[in-house]
Write a protein that holds these residues in place. Structure first.
Motif, mmCIF file in Angstrom:
data_model
loop_
_atom_site.group_PDB
_atom_site.id
_atom_site.type_symbol
_atom_site.label_atom_id
_atom_site.label_comp_id
_atom_site.label_asym_id
_atom_site.label_seq_id
_atom_site.Cartn_x
_atom_site.Cartn_y
_atom_site.Cartn_z
ATOM 1 N N ALA A 182 0.842 -1.198 0.000
ATOM 2 C CA ALA A 182 0.000 0.000 0.000
ATOM 3 C C ALA A 182 0.878 1.249 0.000
ATOM 4 O O ALA A 182 1.707 1.437 0.903
ATOM 5 N N ALA A 210 0.901 5.548 -0.423
ATOM 6 C CA ALA A 210 0.216 6.840 -0.466
ATOM 7 C C ALA A 210 1.198 7.872 -1.015
ATOM 8 O O ALA A 210 2.369 7.882 -0.622
ATOM 9 N N THR A 258 -1.411 -1.062 -4.215
ATOM 10 C CA THR A 258 -2.431 -0.012 -4.182
ATOM 11 C C THR A 258 -1.695 1.326 -4.134
ATOM 12 O O THR A 258 -0.886 1.556 -3.238
ATOM 13 N N ARG A 286 -1.245 9.061 7.019
ATOM 14 C CA ARG A 286 -1.562 7.671 6.678
ATOM 15 C C ARG A 286 -0.380 6.749 6.969
ATOM 16 O O ARG A 286 -0.560 5.636 7.456
ATOM 17 N N ARG A 312 -1.637 3.047 8.042
ATOM 18 C CA ARG A 312 -2.654 2.710 7.043
ATOM 19 C C ARG A 312 -2.028 2.383 5.691
ATOM 20 O O ARG A 312 -2.647 1.708 4.871
ATOM 21 N N ASP A 313 -0.813 2.870 5.461
ATOM 22 C CA ASP A 313 -0.089 2.555 4.233
ATOM 23 C C ASP A 313 1.338 2.168 4.581
ATOM 24 O O ASP A 313 1.890 2.612 5.601
ATOM 25 N N ASP A 314 1.929 1.338 3.730
ATOM 26 C CA ASP A 314 3.295 0.871 3.983
ATOM 27 C C ASP A 314 4.325 1.958 3.722
ATOM 28 O O ASP A 314 5.277 2.120 4.490
#
Length: 317
Positions: free
Chosen positions: A120, A122, A149, A161, A166-168
């Motif tokens: 993931a 962002a 994603t 995030r 919430r994101d890697d």
């Protein structure tokens, strides 16, 4: 066991038998395996051979399971076992349970080897269209079974995030100011003036505040990092800084330049990602450098997939 509960077990002959009494215990994994093999092979002998256990062991386990469930799973007819209606109802869900377990085991193996999973990311739009496409392609070439994603946000939300796990990984331009994330500088790019090839300023090797005096400017607002740097540069050159159109996305700036609205001033990463072959870019002078930064959570170790992605970025830098 309560009398009313025992009575309920004895009369349960439907799919909801296990739900009707809270004291009824469900299958354990070994019992489910024995039940599945007997259903598939049609006999205790064949099931015992497939499971590499004795025939009496299979029989005892079936009997124990039936006692716990409160209803029969098989009836014997002419030396063969015939599944009861309850067993036939339960069998498809039993197969589904084993399928799910096998899927989890395959996924665990793939994750152990770094071959599967979801990465993931962002990012701000300018980096999503400039440095990240090649990076994602290199990653996918190494890990074709993994999914990525890639979502775009403002810089502040990207930071949040990543900090909240919430994101890697996150990618932004400019300062971070959050101790919950680790920052790695990747690449630098200069602020770029974007204009049509026929524009009078297009022939200049660089364009500064003096050349832009009285020219409609399309750029980020003063509340953004690049807009603030521009305001300072104009102030130092003693040239009024008047934004004709305030934009936050490169695509919008380029579209406005094409329409003849004015000269765009955007990050070099943004111009690179726009791939606007019908426009020209000239460096803004004095040079204003922006840095693309990689973010990761300070207290969360990188997954194998994230580590592979980062290694690819570092190798290409």
């Amino acid at each position: 066991m309560r009398k009313d509960c025992r009575a309920q077990i004895n009369v349960c002959k439907c799919r909801n038998a296990q739900r009707s009494c809270p004291l009824v215990m469900t299958f354990d994994l070994r019992e489910m395996e024995v039940f599945r093999r007997v259903m598939e092979l049609g006999s205790v002998t064949a099931a015992a051979a497939a499971l590499n256990i004795s025939q009496p062991a299979v029989t005892r386990m079936l009997q124990k399971t039936e006692q716990r469930l409160g209803f029969a799973l098989f009836v014997r007819e002419k030396r063969r076992l015939r599944p009861t209606a309850e067993a036939q109802i339960m069998f498809p869900d039993t197969l589904g349970a084993f399928s799910a377990i096998e899927q989890v085991q395959r996924l665990a193996g793939e994750l152990r080897e770094g071959r599967a999973g979801i990465l993931a990311i962002a990012t701000i739009p300018a980096l999503a269209a400039s440095i990240l496409p090649d990076a994602v392609q290199r990653f996918r070439a190494k890990r074709p079974e993994a999914s990525v994603t890639l979502q775009t946000f403002g810089a502040h939300e990207v930071i949040q995030r990543v900090a909240s796990h919430r994101d890697d990984l996150g990618f932004i331009i400019g300062p971070v100011g959050n101790d919950a994330v680790l920052v790695t500088d990747l690449r630098m790019s200069e602020l770029t003036c974007v204009l049509p090839p026929a524009h009078p300023l297009a022939s200049r090797p660089g364009i500064g505040p003096a050349e832009l005096a009285g020219v409609p400017i399309i750029c980020p607002g003063r509340h953004l990092v690049l807009g603030d740097h521009l305001a300072r540069a104009f102030a130092e050159a003693n040239v009024p800084f008047q934004i004709a159109v305030e934009v936050s996305h490169t695509e919008a700036a380029c579209a406005l330049v094409r329409a003849g609205t004015g000269v765009g001033i955007i990050s070099g990463f943004g111009f690179m990602g726009a791939r606007a072959t019908d426009l020209v870019g000239r460096p803004f002078r004095p040079a204003i450098v922006s840095t693309a930064r990689l973010l990761r959570a300070r207290l969360r170790p990188l997954s194998r997939l994230a580590q592979t992605f980062v290694e690819g970025l570092e190798a290409a830098s």
